[in-house]
Structure formats: structure tokens, C-alpha cells
Write an enzyme that holds these catalytic residues in place. Structure first.
Site, mmCIF file in Angstrom:
data_model
loop_
_atom_site.group_PDB
_atom_site.id
_atom_site.type_symbol
_atom_site.label_atom_id
_atom_site.label_comp_id
_atom_site.label_asym_id
_atom_site.label_seq_id
_atom_site.Cartn_x
_atom_site.Cartn_y
_atom_site.Cartn_z
ATOM 1 C CG LEU A 26 -1.903 1.148 1.354
ATOM 2 C CD1 LEU A 26 -2.879 1.159 0.190
ATOM 3 C CD2 LEU A 26 -2.642 1.054 2.681
ATOM 4 N N GLY A 27 0.470 2.211 -0.813
ATOM 5 C CA GLY A 27 1.182 3.476 -0.829
ATOM 6 C C GLY A 27 0.541 4.454 -1.787
ATOM 7 C CE1 TYR A 77 7.635 6.800 -1.145
ATOM 8 C CE2 TYR A 77 9.952 6.275 -0.818
ATOM 9 C CZ TYR A 77 8.700 5.929 -1.271
ATOM 10 O OH TYR A 77 8.494 4.694 -1.830
ATOM 11 C CE LYS A 81 6.918 4.020 1.272
ATOM 12 N NZ LYS A 81 5.733 3.171 1.099
ATOM 13 C CG LEU A 104 9.142 -0.064 -6.905
ATOM 14 C CD1 LEU A 104 7.786 0.139 -6.236
ATOM 15 C CD2 LEU A 104 9.586 -1.500 -6.787
ATOM 16 N NE ARG A 112 2.377 8.276 -10.173
ATOM 17 C CZ ARG A 112 2.543 7.452 -9.149
ATOM 18 N NH1 ARG A 112 3.697 6.830 -8.981
ATOM 19 N NH2 ARG A 112 1.575 7.232 -8.302
#
Length: 170
Positions: A26-27, A77, A81, A104, A112
Site C-alpha cells: 500500500l502506498g 517519504y 517508510k 520500481l 507521471r
């Protein structure tokens, strides 16, 4: 498959009952949710889901985090995390695996532009240094499954990018 309202996650505790393993990827992004929304999704929702999973009998929780996660980071960020990694570990699973991938590599439906440019760059770099700076999401998914099939004896295992590549080959 259960659809839950994360703003009322406690009302969906039954969806977390009876599972031996939990996977969490999830993010959101700060650009999409704002700073407060990012913290709510990436830390609070994840921590609450982990707690519900443990209460429901989950033995092994697998969390996708980020390379460079650190509670002391000046970057929101990475700080969030790091915080969520600590919160999930504190839940007390028999096994907790935290994957810390680098950039990733994936195809997204949403636009984006800056991420697309970065991915093009890291895809080119991956031709020379395949495990250093990026990882395809498919490799992360395979590594997540593999770490459950071979959990080992450590209570908490943190897998950095190179280890994710290695385990993702299985």
C-alpha cells in the site's frame, strides 16, 4: 477479495481473519494525497492493517518499503517508510519480511512524466548495473512470494535491492 474503507479499517476486521500470511504494498504519493494524506496512507493505514492482520492470526507479514527508509531522514517519504517499518516490526509477527527496493520499474495507467523519464534512465542503467538502482515490480512480487515459501529462522528479515533481485529469480 474484500473491498475495505481504509478510513474505517477497524470496521473491516473480519477481512483480516484467518490468513497465515499478509502482503502489503500500500502506498500513495505526496503529489496525489498531500503530505498529511501521504502519511495517513503510507504509515497509518499500513500499521493498522498489520495490527488487524496479527489480531486475525497472521503469522508472516511481508511489507514493501523503500531503499533508504530511515526514521531520521529529512525527506518525508523516507522518514515515513522508516517509521512504518518500525511500527510493523513492533506488531509481533512470527516472521516479518521488509523489502526495500530501489526505483520500481513498472507501467502505470496514470501519467507521471518525471517518473517516466526516471524509469527510462534507470532501464538504461540496468543494462550495465542490473541490480544496483532499480527493480521491476514483477521481480519484487516474486521475491515477496519466495520469502514466504522459505521464511528462514530470523524473526525480522530486511531485503535490500540486490537481495530482492536474487530472491526474485526463483
Amino acid at each position: 477479495q474484500a473491498v475495505v474503507d481504509f478510513e474505517r479499517l477497524g470496521e473491516h476486521a473480519a477481512a483480516f481473519q484467518g490468513h497465515d500470511v499478509g502482503f502489503c504494498c500500500l502506498g500513495t504519493t505526496r503529489a496525489k494525497a498531500g503530505a498529511d494524506g501521504f502519511v495517513r496512507v503510507d504509515r497509518d493505514y499500513v500499521a493498522q492493517a498489520a495490527e488487524l492482520a496479527r489480531a486475525g492470526g497472521c503469522k508472516h507479514f511481508v511489507l514493501q518499503s523503500s531503499q533508504g527508509a530511515n526514521t531520521q531522514s529529512r525527506f518525508l517519504y523516507l522518514r515515513v517508510k522508516g517509521e512504518v517499518e518500525n511500527l510493523v516490526q513492533a506488531v509481533g509477527f512470527d516472521h516479518c519480511t521488509i523489502l526495500c527496493p530501489a526505483v520500481l520499474l513498472c507501467k502505470r495507467q496514470e501519467s507521471r512524466p518525471m517518473e517516466w523519464i526516471a524509469q527510462q534512465f534507470f532501464c538504461a542503467v540496468a543494462q550495465v548495473f542490473p541490480t544496483a538502482y532499480s527493480v521491476p515490480v514483477e521481480t519484487v512480487a516474486r521475491a515477496m512470494v519466495a520469502c514466504v515459501l522459505q521464511p528462514g529462522d530470523r524473526k525480522v528479515k530486511v531485503l535490500e535491492n540486490g537481495a530482492i533481485h536474487e530472491l526474485g529469480k526463483a
